[in-house]
Motif scaffolding. Structure first.
Motif, short mmCIF file in Angstrom:
data_model
loop_
_atom_site.label_atom_id
_atom_site.label_comp_id
_atom_site.label_asym_id
_atom_site.label_seq_id
_atom_site.Cartn_x
_atom_site.Cartn_y
_atom_site.Cartn_z
N ILE A 100 0.86 -1.18 0.00
CA ILE A 100 0.00 0.00 0.00
C ILE A 100 0.90 1.23 0.00
CG2 ILE A 100 -0.20 0.03 2.52
CD1 ILE A 100 -3.06 1.14 2.14
N TRP A 101 0.46 2.26 -0.71
CA TRP A 101 1.17 3.54 -0.73
C TRP A 101 0.37 4.56 0.06
CZ3 TRP A 101 1.80 0.11 -4.60
CH2 TRP A 101 3.08 -0.04 -5.13
N PHE A 102 1.06 5.43 0.75
CA PHE A 102 0.46 6.54 1.49
C PHE A 102 -0.69 6.09 2.41
CE2 PHE A 102 2.01 8.11 -2.61
CZ PHE A 102 2.93 9.05 -2.18
N PRO A 103 -0.43 5.13 3.31
CA PRO A 103 -1.51 4.70 4.20
C PRO A 103 -1.99 5.86 5.07
CG PRO A 103 0.60 3.81 4.91
CD PRO A 103 0.84 4.48 3.61
N PRO A 104 -3.26 5.84 5.47
CA PRO A 104 -3.82 6.95 6.23
C PRO A 104 -3.19 7.08 7.62
CG PRO A 104 -5.36 5.14 6.20
CD PRO A 104 -4.24 4.77 5.28
N GLU A 105 -3.18 8.28 8.12
CA GLU A 105 -2.63 8.56 9.45
C GLU A 105 -3.34 7.73 10.53
OE1 GLU A 105 0.06 9.99 12.00
OE2 GLU A 105 0.07 10.40 9.85
N ALA A 106 -4.64 7.52 10.37
CA ALA A 106 -5.39 6.74 11.36
C ALA A 106 -4.82 5.34 11.54
CB ALA A 106 -6.86 6.67 10.94
N LEU A 107 -4.31 4.76 10.48
CA LEU A 107 -3.73 3.42 10.55
C LEU A 107 -2.47 3.39 11.41
CD1 LEU A 107 -4.13 0.56 9.49
CD2 LEU A 107 -2.78 1.18 7.50
N ARG A 108 -1.72 4.47 11.37
CA ARG A 108 -0.48 4.55 12.14
C ARG A 108 -0.72 4.55 13.65
NH1 ARG A 108 3.64 6.82 8.51
NH2 ARG A 108 2.60 7.22 6.54
N LYS A 109 -1.96 4.80 14.04
CA LYS A 109 -2.30 4.89 15.47
C LYS A 109 -2.93 3.61 15.99
CE LYS A 109 -2.84 9.81 14.98
NZ LYS A 109 -3.69 10.97 15.03
N THR A 110 -2.89 2.53 15.21
CA THR A 110 -3.49 1.27 15.64
C THR A 110 -2.41 0.23 15.95
OG1 THR A 110 -3.60 0.24 13.44
CG2 THR A 110 -5.43 1.70 14.06
N LEU B 138 -8.41 -3.74 7.63
CA LEU B 138 -7.51 -2.98 8.50
C LEU B 138 -7.74 -1.48 8.35
CD1 LEU B 138 -4.22 -5.01 7.98
CD2 LEU B 138 -5.73 -5.05 9.97
N LEU B 139 -7.96 -1.03 7.12
CA LEU B 139 -8.25 0.39 6.89
C LEU B 139 -9.57 0.78 7.55
CD1 LEU B 139 -7.24 0.64 3.14
CD2 LEU B 139 -6.09 1.78 5.05
N ALA B 140 -10.59 -0.04 7.37
CA ALA B 140 -11.90 0.25 7.95
C ALA B 140 -11.82 0.33 9.47
CB ALA B 140 -12.92 -0.81 7.52
N GLU B 141 -11.17 -0.64 10.08
CA GLU B 141 -11.04 -0.63 11.55
C GLU B 141 -10.32 0.62 12.02
OE1 GLU B 141 -9.08 -4.22 12.81
OE2 GLU B 141 -10.73 -5.49 12.12
N ALA B 142 -9.25 1.00 11.35
CA ALA B 142 -8.47 2.18 11.75
C ALA B 142 -9.29 3.45 11.60
CB ALA B 142 -7.19 2.28 10.93
N ILE B 143 -9.98 3.59 10.49
CA ILE B 143 -10.73 4.82 10.23
C ILE B 143 -11.93 4.93 11.17
CG2 ILE B 143 -12.17 5.99 8.51
CD1 ILE B 143 -10.10 4.85 6.42
N ILE B 144 -12.64 3.82 11.37
CA ILE B 144 -13.79 3.84 12.29
C ILE B 144 -13.33 4.13 13.70
CG2 ILE B 144 -15.56 2.40 13.36
CD1 ILE B 144 -15.86 1.07 10.56
N PHE B 145 -12.28 3.46 14.16
CA PHE B 145 -11.76 3.69 15.50
C PHE B 145 -11.32 5.14 15.68
CE2 PHE B 145 -8.17 3.77 18.51
CZ PHE B 145 -8.82 3.31 19.64
N HIS B 146 -10.60 5.66 14.69
CA HIS B 146 -10.11 7.04 14.75
C HIS B 146 -11.27 8.04 14.78
CE1 HIS B 146 -7.14 10.19 14.37
NE2 HIS B 146 -7.80 10.68 13.34
N SER B 147 -12.30 7.81 13.95
CA SER B 147 -13.43 8.74 13.92
C SER B 147 -14.26 8.62 15.20
CB SER B 147 -14.30 8.50 12.69
OG SER B 147 -14.89 7.25 12.71
N ASP B 148 -14.36 7.42 15.78
CA ASP B 148 -15.07 7.24 17.05
C ASP B 148 -14.37 8.01 18.17
OD1 ASP B 148 -16.96 5.67 15.86
OD2 ASP B 148 -16.22 3.77 16.68
N LYS B 149 -13.05 7.99 18.18
CA LYS B 149 -12.31 8.73 19.20
C LYS B 149 -12.50 10.23 19.03
CE LYS B 149 -8.62 7.04 21.13
NZ LYS B 149 -7.27 6.62 21.43
N LYS B 150 -12.57 10.71 17.78
CA LYS B 150 -12.82 12.14 17.53
C LYS B 150 -14.20 12.53 18.05
CE LYS B 150 -10.09 13.28 13.45
NZ LYS B 150 -10.16 13.58 12.01
N GLU B 151 -15.20 11.69 17.78
CA GLU B 151 -16.57 11.97 18.24
C GLU B 151 -16.62 12.00 19.77
OE1 GLU B 151 -19.40 12.78 16.57
OE2 GLU B 151 -18.04 12.96 14.87
N ALA B 152 -15.90 11.11 20.43
CA ALA B 152 -15.90 11.06 21.89
C ALA B 152 -15.29 12.30 22.50
CB ALA B 152 -15.16 9.81 22.36
#
Length: 96
Positions: free
Chosen positions: A35-45, A80-94
């Motif tokens: 994968i190229w340029f993975p999202p920042e949210a993935l780096r936090k998982t 893996l992308l879905a889990e990272a993005i959902i987790f990251h957006s859930d933390k933002k909402e919280a």
């Protein structure tokens, strides 16, 4: 060692982004997934350790189990992308 290029792909998740990828067949029927340029949210998982840098902004994805099916490789990265993005957006909402 014979290496066969299988193809390029685009990993997508909702409207959150698109990330270019590549699948290569190595060692008989085993696949390497990139994968190229993975999202920042993935780096936090916890899965970030499975993304090994190859070149600037290009990462090889290491799976726990051997992957021999192209669809399986793509779906694993999508998950893996879905889990990272959902987790990251859930933390933002919280935090709101």
């Amino acid at each position: 060692e014979e290496i066969t290029f299988i193809g390029m792909c685009i990993y997508r998740f909702r409207k959150d982004g698109r990330w270019p990828g590549q699948i290569v067949r190595t060692y008989g029927d085993e696949l390497e997934t990139f994968i190229w340029f993975p999202p920042e949210a993935l780096r936090k998982t916890k899965h970030w350790a499975c993304f090994n840098p190859v070149k600037p902004n290009q990462y090889r994805v290491h799976f726990l189990e051997r992957v021999t099916n192209v669809s399986q490789a793509i779906l694993n990265v999508q998950r893996l992308l879905a889990e990272a993005i959902i987790f990251h957006s859930d933390k933002k909402e919280a935090r709101k």
